[in-house]
Design an enzyme around this catalytic site. Structure first.
Site, PDB file in Angstrom:
ATOM      1  N   GLY A   1      -9.891  -9.849  -1.724  1.00 28.25           N
ATOM      2  CA  GLY A   1      -8.765 -10.363  -0.934  1.00 28.25           C
ATOM      3  C   GLY A   1      -8.344 -11.758  -1.354  1.00 28.25           C
ATOM      4  O   GLY A   1      -7.182 -12.017  -1.683  1.00 28.25           O
TER       5      GLY A   1
ATOM      6  N   GLY B   1     -13.432  -3.824   0.098  1.00 28.28           N
ATOM      7  CA  GLY B   1     -14.800  -3.300   0.150  1.00 28.28           C
ATOM      8  C   GLY B   1     -15.116  -2.333  -0.976  1.00 28.28           C
ATOM      9  O   GLY B   1     -16.191  -2.398  -1.572  1.00 28.28           O
TER      10      GLY B   1
ATOM     11  N   LYS C   1     -19.984 -17.650  -0.705  1.00 30.95           N
ATOM     12  CA  LYS C   1     -21.434 -17.524  -0.522  1.00 30.95           C
ATOM     13  C   LYS C   1     -22.103 -16.537  -1.468  1.00 30.95           C
ATOM     14  O   LYS C   1     -21.560 -15.481  -1.767  1.00 30.95           O
ATOM     15  CB  LYS C   1     -21.707 -17.042   0.907  1.00 30.95           C
ATOM     16  CG  LYS C   1     -21.438 -18.093   1.954  1.00 30.95           C
ATOM     17  CD  LYS C   1     -21.708 -17.490   3.311  1.00 30.95           C
ATOM     18  CE  LYS C   1     -21.696 -18.558   4.395  1.00 30.95           C
ATOM     19  NZ  LYS C   1     -21.990 -17.920   5.698  1.00 30.95           N
TER      20      LYS C   1
ATOM     21  N   ARG D   1       0.826  -1.220   0.000  1.00 30.41           N
ATOM     22  CA  ARG D   1       0.000   0.000   0.000  1.00 30.41           C
ATOM     23  C   ARG D   1       0.857   1.264   0.000  1.00 30.41           C
ATOM     24  O   ARG D   1       0.447   2.284  -0.563  1.00 30.41           O
ATOM     25  CB  ARG D   1      -0.948  -0.022   1.200  1.00 30.41           C
ATOM     26  CG  ARG D   1      -2.039  -1.050   0.984  1.00 30.41           C
ATOM     27  CD  ARG D   1      -2.864  -1.297   2.216  1.00 30.41           C
ATOM     28  NE  ARG D   1      -4.007  -2.135   1.881  1.00 30.41           N
ATOM     29  CZ  ARG D   1      -4.813  -2.694   2.763  1.00 30.41           C
ATOM     30  NH1 ARG D   1      -4.599  -2.518   4.051  1.00 30.41           N
ATOM     31  NH2 ARG D   1      -5.821  -3.426   2.364  1.00 30.41           N
TER      32      ARG D   1
HETATM   33  P1  ADP Z   1     -12.846 -12.613  -2.214  1.00 33.60           P
HETATM   34  O1  ADP Z   1     -12.114 -12.421  -0.906  1.00 33.60           O
HETATM   35  O2  ADP Z   1     -11.898 -12.626  -3.366  1.00 33.60           O
HETATM   36  O3  ADP Z   1     -13.979 -11.644  -2.386  1.00 33.60           O
HETATM   37  P2  ADP Z   1     -14.537 -14.691  -1.123  1.00 33.60           P
HETATM   38  O4  ADP Z   1     -14.122 -14.312   0.262  1.00 33.60           O
HETATM   39  O5  ADP Z   1     -15.914 -14.399  -1.522  1.00 33.60           O
HETATM   40  O6  ADP Z   1     -13.499 -14.087  -2.200  1.00 33.60           O
HETATM   41  O7  ADP Z   1     -14.392 -16.270  -1.306  1.00 33.60           O
HETATM   42  C1  ADP Z   1     -13.219 -16.982  -1.086  1.00 33.60           C
HETATM   43  C2  ADP Z   1     -13.460 -18.252  -0.337  1.00 33.60           C
HETATM   44  O8  ADP Z   1     -14.411 -19.095  -0.967  1.00 33.60           O
HETATM   45  C3  ADP Z   1     -12.188 -19.058  -0.243  1.00 33.60           C
HETATM   46  O9  ADP Z   1     -11.819 -19.172   1.118  1.00 33.60           O
HETATM   47  C4  ADP Z   1     -12.554 -20.420  -0.835  1.00 33.60           C
HETATM   48  O10 ADP Z   1     -11.989 -21.504  -0.133  1.00 33.60           O
HETATM   49  C5  ADP Z   1     -14.062 -20.440  -0.700  1.00 33.60           C
HETATM   50  N1  ADP Z   1     -14.664 -21.394  -1.641  1.00 33.60           N
HETATM   51  C6  ADP Z   1     -14.594 -21.378  -2.978  1.00 33.60           C
HETATM   52  N2  ADP Z   1     -15.234 -22.434  -3.508  1.00 33.60           N
HETATM   53  C7  ADP Z   1     -15.735 -23.161  -2.479  1.00 33.60           C
HETATM   54  C8  ADP Z   1     -16.493 -24.360  -2.375  1.00 33.60           C
HETATM   55  N3  ADP Z   1     -16.886 -25.049  -3.473  1.00 33.60           N
HETATM   56  N4  ADP Z   1     -16.813 -24.803  -1.152  1.00 33.60           N
HETATM   57  C9  ADP Z   1     -16.429 -24.106  -0.065  1.00 33.60           C
HETATM   58  N5  ADP Z   1     -15.720 -22.966  -0.087  1.00 33.60           N
HETATM   59  C10 ADP Z   1     -15.366 -22.491  -1.277  1.00 33.60           C
END
Ligand code: ADP
Ligand code: MG
Length: 399
Positions: free
Chosen positions: A357, A380, A199, A38
């Site tokens: 992230g 965010g 999710k 950063r």
């Molecule tokens: P970002 O931080 O890039 O916005 P998210 O926090 O939404 O991404 O999602 C990342 C998480 O989703 C990771 O920890 C990954 O392990 C989990 N994930 C991805 N696919 C699956 C799955 N099929 N079942 C459970 N967890 C999953």
């Protein structure tokens, strides 16, 4: 997106006091800064102003001190790291407003740089109190915002000051806004979005916005399970938000109406336990997932088909991994699709922008982050931008 003022519009800053909002919310361990990304991001802006003769006051927040002084969150802790990156001596000022700041400015020479204290030590920061902003502005001539990651919040140091001082986007902010505009504001079509992650519930607004914006919506990760369930697929003991299948259905209907093709995996990688290289690992059609199995990655046939979709596109925006990429071999789909996107970007046929992230971690893990057109490290703010929201700190900089 409207045009915004940048350092190209700033004029002669020699002898002027420039408040520069930066992101110094740095990862620390045992009092040491562990990652200087950063600081690196804002170094060009800080040095450009200093070299043009401005007295530069860095303004930033750190952690969540909730409006009170807290020595464990003082920005004095990051001074050494900032000095290292900038290669200049930096003064620390334990206030953001008032006489002590004025006196410090009095002893600064043109081109000197100071760091002011954590803005969140004062309740007026997060309340965006105009009186607090006025007190900060009183010591300065101009304001530069170089912290895109904080631009979704209307705080005194991100939005309040823009009403009181001539305001400009710093170079890092400018780069980020230009990249994001190329990807969703004014993109070359066809546009694909990859949305993955755990999710649906955390990215509902992203999905709702994207179906009206993109030609292809590629859904992977845990959230694909909710969409599959909505289509009547039995996902076994996969991570799945069964209460959101109605929402998933509505999103797919909205996509149909706006001519957006939704891509869900048709083969998947499953296992009975969530562990590295489990004995029960297998690949199957989505309709063959057993009751005691969970989907942990997109399957190889779907990944190949998705790669072919990307080959027909000119623009890609990506948030969220395709599988549970932290655990092998459930990183396979993410790595493969990331490599395809990176190769297309490198040969110039695709503008690719990614953020989030875990997404950034996954692309680094795939070893292709440098080949993407732009990687946003703002969590965010990047998501709010993907939701189509106007970022208040950015709106305040428009012409
Ligand atoms: P970002 O931080 O890039 O916005 P998210 O926090 O939404 O991404 O999602 C990342 C998480 O989703 C990771 O920890 C990954 O392990 C989990 N994930 C991805 N696919 C699956 C799955 N099929 N079942 C459970 N967890 C999953
Ligand atoms: Mg995450």
């Amino acid at each position: 997106m409207s045009n915004f003022r940048t350092l190209d519009d700033v004029g002669d800053v020699s002898g002027k006091v420039a408040l520069v909002r930066v992101d110094l919310n740095l990862p620390m361990n045992g009092g040491q800064v562990t990652d200087k990304t950063r600081i690196n991001a804002s170094a060009p802006t800080i040095l450009e102003l200093a070299d043009a003769g401005a007295k530069v006051l860095l303004l930033a927040h750190f952690g969540r001190p909730k409006g009170a002084r807290n020595s464990t969150m003082s920005l004095s802790m990051v001074v050494d790291a900032v000095q290292d990156v900038l290669g200049r001596e930096i003064m620390f000022v334990p206030e953001v407003a008032g006489d002590i700041v004025a006196q410090s400015i009095g002893i600064m020479r043109n081109g000197d740089i100071s760091i002011l204290e954590n803005t969140r030590f004062w309740p007026g920061e997060e309340k965006n109190d105009p009186e607090f902003a006025k007190a900060i502005a009183a010591n300065a001539d101009l304001y530069v915002n170089d912290a895109f990651s904080a631009a979704h919040r209307a705080h005194a140091s991100t939005e309040g000051l823009t009403k009181l001082l001539p305001s400009y986007a710093g170079r890092s902010m400018q780069k980020e806004l230009e990249a994001l505009d190329k990807a969703l504001g004014n993109p070359e079509k066809p546009v694909a979005a990859v949305v993955g992650g755990a999710k649906v519930s955390s990215k509902l607004d992203v999905l709702k916005h994207l179906v009206g914006q993109v030609d292809h919506l590629i859904i992977g990760g845990g959230m694909a399970n909710t969409f599959l369930a909505a289509r009547g697929v039995d996902v076994g003991k996969s991570l799945c938000e069964h209460d959101l299948t109605g929402t998933a259905e509505a999103i797919m209907e909205a996509a149909d109406q706006s001519g957006c093709t939704v891509h869900l995996p048709y083969d998947v990688v499953v296992s009975q336990e969530f562990a590295a290289n489990p004995a029960s690992l297998r690949t199957c059609n989505v309709h063959e997932v057993a009751e005691n199995e969970m989907i942990l990655d997109v399957g190889p046939q779907a990944v190949e088909a998705l790669g072919d979709v990307l080959k027909t596109c000119r623009t890609l925006v990506w948030n969220g991994p395709m599988g549970a990429f932290e655990t092998e071999p459930f990183d396979t789909a993410t790595v493969a699709l990331a490599k395809t996107a990176a190769a297309l970007s490198k040969e110039g046929s695709l503008v690719s922008v990614a953020g989030g992230g875990d997404t950034v971690a996954a692309l680094n893990h795939a070893g292709v982050a440098q080949d993407f057109t732009y990687i946003s490290t703002a969590g965010g703010a990047f998501l709010e931008w993907m939701e189509g929201k106007e970022l208040l700190g950015v709106a305040a900089l428009s012409l």
